[in-house]
Scaffold this motif. Structure first.
Motif, PDB file in Angstrom:
ATOM      1  N   HIS A   8       0.840  -1.201   0.000  1.00  0.00           N
ATOM      2  CA  HIS A   8       0.000   0.000   0.000  1.00  0.00           C
ATOM      3  C   HIS A   8       0.880   1.258   0.000  1.00  0.00           C
ATOM      4  O   HIS A   8       0.647   2.186  -0.774  1.00  0.00           O
ATOM      5  N   HIS A  34      -2.861  -4.064  -6.861  1.00  0.00           N
ATOM      6  CA  HIS A  34      -3.214  -3.496  -5.558  1.00  0.00           C
ATOM      7  C   HIS A  34      -4.498  -2.657  -5.656  1.00  0.00           C
ATOM      8  O   HIS A  34      -5.336  -2.672  -4.746  1.00  0.00           O
ATOM      9  N   CYS A  38      -7.653  -2.296  -3.052  1.00  0.00           N
ATOM     10  CA  CYS A  38      -7.561  -1.197  -2.089  1.00  0.00           C
ATOM     11  C   CYS A  38      -8.417  -0.003  -2.533  1.00  0.00           C
ATOM     12  O   CYS A  38      -8.079   0.716  -3.468  1.00  0.00           O
ATOM     13  N   CYS A  41      -6.577   3.499  -2.268  1.00  0.00           N
ATOM     14  CA  CYS A  41      -5.700   3.855  -3.385  1.00  0.00           C
ATOM     15  C   CYS A  41      -6.507   4.184  -4.636  1.00  0.00           C
ATOM     16  O   CYS A  41      -6.150   5.088  -5.384  1.00  0.00           O
TER      17      CYS A  41
HETATM   18 ZN   LIG Z   1      -3.656   0.949  -1.065  1.00  0.00          ZN
END
Ligand SMILES: [Zn+2]
Length: 221
Positions: A8, A34, A38, A41
């Motif tokens: 992250h 990712h 996430c 993000c």
């Molecule tokens: Zn992230």
């Protein structure tokens, strides 16, 4: 699925370059993978994309001092006495330098450019103080109406301020929102001239107010 904290962190640093499509193949696939997991993000990437599309046509790494020099030159016709001009420029400096450090720096600077351009436009809405012009044009609003339309105070609320609290503060001090929020949660307000200085001082005492600066010098008009 559990999100790997170190990935992250890495992805957060790489997001700006994801937008620029300048990542290597391995970085790119790490970020892409990712992003699927996430939400934070994904939201950050989306925000950066919005900032980029709102960014005025200027260099990716603007020269801060030159930007301020250009801004203060543009403020000259509107803001007459040197004191308030310094106030605004100093305030912008403060906002600029209080931004989150890298990896956001690049994007935060772009966001600040948008703020500065916005502030410039706000100030330009106020006509230069030329009484002759007001009387020459029949449908021109009065100077007081112009001041109300342009706003006379810039306030920066702390980011965690709930909207309810923000409304309470504005109502408590008789302030009207003229413009905002900008990307940094700044608002251009109009405070009635009669109690302007007292209201400004009271605004500064509010815990939720990070900064409150006059846009038209000390004297209420
Ligand atoms: Zn992230």
């Amino acid at each position: 699925m559990e999100i790997d904290a170190s990935t992250h962190q890495k992805v957060q640093k790489l997001l700006p370059w994801m937008l620029d499509a300048t990542l290597s193949g391995a970085e790119r696939s790490m970020v892409s993978e990712h992003l699927l997991q996430c939400a934070e993000c994904r939201a950050d990437l989306d925000w950066q994309r919005q900032v980029q599309s709102a960014r005025p046509a200027m260099q990716a790494e603007p020269d801060v001092e030159r930007a301020f020099a250009a801004l203060s030159a543009r403020l000259d016709p509107v803001v007459r006495s040197p004191r308030p001009r310094q106030g605004i420029v100093a305030w912008l400096h403060h906002v600029w330098h209080s931004l989150r450090p890298s990896p956001w720096q690049h994007w935060a600077m772009a966001a600040q450019c948008a703020l500065i351009v916005g502030l410039g436009l706000v100030l330009f809405k106020a006509p230069p103080d030329a009484p002759g012009q007001f009387h020459a044009l029949s449908a021109t609003p009065s100077p007081a109406e112009n001041a109300a339309a342009a706003g006379n105070v810039m306030v920066l609320f702390k980011p965690e301020t709930p909207e309810r609290e923000l409304r309470r503060i504005l109502q408590a001090h008789g302030a009207h929102i003229v413009d905002g929020p900008t990307v940094t949660d700044a608002y251009v307000l109009y405070l009635p001239p009669a109690g302007r200085d007292a209201a400004l001082a009271a605004l500064r005492r509010e815990l939720a107010v990070a900064l409150a600066e006059p846009l038209d010098g000390g004297a209420g008009r």
